[in-house]
Scaffold this active site. Structure first.
Site, short mmCIF file in Angstrom:
data_model
loop_
_atom_site.label_atom_id
_atom_site.label_comp_id
_atom_site.label_asym_id
_atom_site.label_seq_id
_atom_site.Cartn_x
_atom_site.Cartn_y
_atom_site.Cartn_z
N HIS A 13 0.88 -1.18 0.00
CA HIS A 13 0.00 0.00 0.00
C HIS A 13 0.92 1.23 0.00
CE1 HIS A 13 -3.74 2.21 0.84
NE2 HIS A 13 -2.98 3.00 1.59
N ASP B 60 -0.61 -9.65 0.96
CA ASP B 60 0.18 -8.84 0.03
C ASP B 60 -0.76 -8.24 -1.01
OD1 ASP B 60 2.16 -7.67 -1.45
OD2 ASP B 60 2.91 -9.53 -2.33
N GLU C 66 1.21 -1.65 4.30
CA GLU C 66 1.75 -0.33 4.01
C GLU C 66 3.21 -0.28 4.43
OE1 GLU C 66 0.43 4.38 4.34
OE2 GLU C 66 -0.52 2.90 5.65
#
Length: 543
Positions: A470, A515, A524
């Site tokens: 992310h 993932d 993230e």
């Protein structure tokens, strides 16, 4: 016997091992194993795993195999002969962690704001300069100041003082403790003043942080847009108004701490800037001493970006007092640090962005014994060693050797793992107890593949790397591979985003990772998850 291709049944450090390191793999199958040279096909070692034992965090039975006797440099695989599975190929090499250490450090360059990332340095992850406009002070749109520079905090483009303070502190500590591991160039533009890349990159963030301080010494908590941009938005396309959110005590104290630290570390190579850092630190401390009241930071109602709220400011003030004392040797700062250390209002050993007491303790323990009152030094050293003992116990009890309890797989669990590795490494040096260093390396092995899901949690590395973080530049640049060298947040059993909730509900804590680019609560990256990994990587590179 036909061996299956790589699965996640053999879990080890996918970056390999130096010859002298302990070498242990984990598996959900037990029995005979052999270590095979992947080039010649020669079996160089045979052994048996331990029996299977239940592992509560992973929800699976786990066995361990020790192949520390294999010391010759080369390329190897491990085969479980009874189960018919094999590991990915891994090296034994004199410096297996040099490349990942440099990539972890260079990841901060990829987070730079306000400058073009040129292809000569950024390769395919280059992009145009971003966020060049002035920001206005929240509630005062007519009051605008420069905010260019610094690092984007995470997968978004905000810049947050308390998060930045942890990040620069970790990297400066890495240089201070392991300078020989961090003197080599990593491929960033030359700074105006010649210095190692590691300090040049930190300097880029420090110059931005100076812009976060008001004339009265207080420090803005963050500068962001009002809301996060779309996930595929490249930084130069994020053109919404930038806003300085209100000041906070925690941001001001954390700022004072890292500026005092920088004044000390940079004084021999960037003297004029070191003086500026020192003045800024003292100005922030003066504001703190004159402004005792104030609640923890809360987002204004019209700001939807990360809050980084923290209702306890005493740990940041302790850290600031400790750093100011170490830099100046002025007794007023020692008195403040000693009083706060005895308050029992916060942990003396945590190294987080919110719980910063450990930085103050580590600062004071890094001084000569004669620079501290003996009772204070004893109090702090005993607390540090006791916490390290607890980490060793957690690590030994876990099937994968990680110092996490089942309920500690939280948002950013990989930061917690690296923070504890930092604590163990420093405890080893401060006490001379080698089990602390061994347990620290167990945390490193966990990050790089010896974990429940068999991921290398650093982008661009390992047989099974994170591919879909992310991270807005990685999602929006059209490049299949993500920006390299970024640490993913890791398993989070609270399952705090829709992508995780749709796929991970009911999974054991250590398996609560996906993932997926939409999984901001597990996948993230942040600058302060990378920063303790830089410290640990520098240690591992010299091990």
């Amino acid at each position: 016997m036909n061996f299956l291709p790589h699965t996640c049944q053999i879990h080890l450090n996918q970056l390999g091992y130096s010859p002298d390191l302990a070498k242990v793999f984990t598996s959900d199958a037990a029995g005979r194993f052999e270590v095979v040279n992947s080039v010649s096909g020669e079996t160089v070692y045979s052994g048996s795993t331990s029996p299977l034992h239940p592992d509560h965090s992973s929800g699976m039975p786990v066995a361990r195999g020790d192949f520390s006797a294999v010391r010759s440099p080369g390329s190897y695989i491990i085969r479980l002969t009874d189960a018919g599975v094999q590991s990915p190929v891994f090296p034994i090499d004199g410096r297996p962690y040099q490349a990942i250490k440099n990539a972890l450090l260079k990841s901060f360059y990829y987070q730079r704001c306000g400058v073009e990332l040129e292809s000569a340095y950024a390769g395919p992850w280059s992009h145009k300069a971003c966020h060049l406009s002035d920001a206005y002070v929240h509630g005062k749109p007519e009051e605008r100041y420069s905010q260019t520079g610094g690092w984007h905090d995470a997968g978004d483009y905000g810049k947050y003082t308390v998060a930045a303070a942890k990040a620069v502190a970790d990297v400066m500590l890495a240089y201070e403790w392991f300078p020989s591991a961090l003197r080599e160039p990593v491929g960033i533009p030359d700074p105006e003043i010649r210095m190692p890349d590691v300090l040049a990159e930190v300097r880029f963030e420090l110059l931005f942080l100076l812009k976060m301080q008001r004339k009265d010494g207080a420090v803005y908590h963050k500068v962001t847009t009002a809301e996060f941009p779309a996930l595929d938005c490249m930084p130069e396309s994020d053109t919404a108004d930038l806003i300085f959110s209100p000041i906070s005590h925690t941001s001001t104290a954390a700022f004072a701490a890292v500026m005092a630290m920088a004044a000390r570390i940079y004084r021999d190579m960037d003297a004029s800037m070191a003086e500026n850092y020192g003045r800024a630190a003292k100005s922030a401390w003066k504001w703190l001493t004159e402004n005792h009241s104030g609640a923890g930071f809360k987002n204004p109602s019209d700001i939807k970006t990360g809050e980084y709220g923290d209702d306890c400011r005493l740990d940041e003030e302790y850290w600031a007092a400790a750093e100011l004392y170490r830099w100046t040797r002025e007794p007023q700062y020692l008195a403040a640090a000693q009083e706060l250390a005895g308050s029992e209002a916060f942990s003396l050993c945590e190294l987080g962005w919110a719980d910063t007491g450990g930085y103050g303790t580590l600062c004071l323990l890094s001084m000569e014994a004669g620079d501290l009152p003996a009772p204070l030094r004893s109090q702090l050293l005993n607390a540090w060693a006791a916490e390290a003992d607890s980490c060793v116990g957690r690590s030994a009890a876990d099937g994968f050797g990680v110092a996490l309890l089942p309920d500690e797989y939280i948002w950013g669990s990989n930061m917690l793992v690296m923070n504890r590795a930092m604590l163990l490494i420093t405890a080893s040096r401060l006490t001379g107890r080698t089990p602390f260093a061994s347990a620290a390396l167990d945390q490193w092995h966990y990050l790089l593949g010896r974990n429940t899901l068999g991921y290398c949690y650093v982008t661009g590395f390992g047989a099974k790397p994170v591919m879909n973080p992310h991270h807005r530049p990685s999602a929006g640049d059209g490049i299949p591979e993500p920006v390299p060298g970024m640490v993913a947040g890791g398993p989070n059993s609270s399952i705090q985003d829709e992508a995780a909730a749709s796929l991970l509900r009911g999974q054991p804590p250590a398996a609560c990772f996906i993932d997926h680019k939409d999984s901001y609560s597990t996948n993230e990256m942040t600058i302060y998850w990378n920063s303790p990994a830089v410290f640990v990587a520098a240690f591992a590179d010299l091990s």
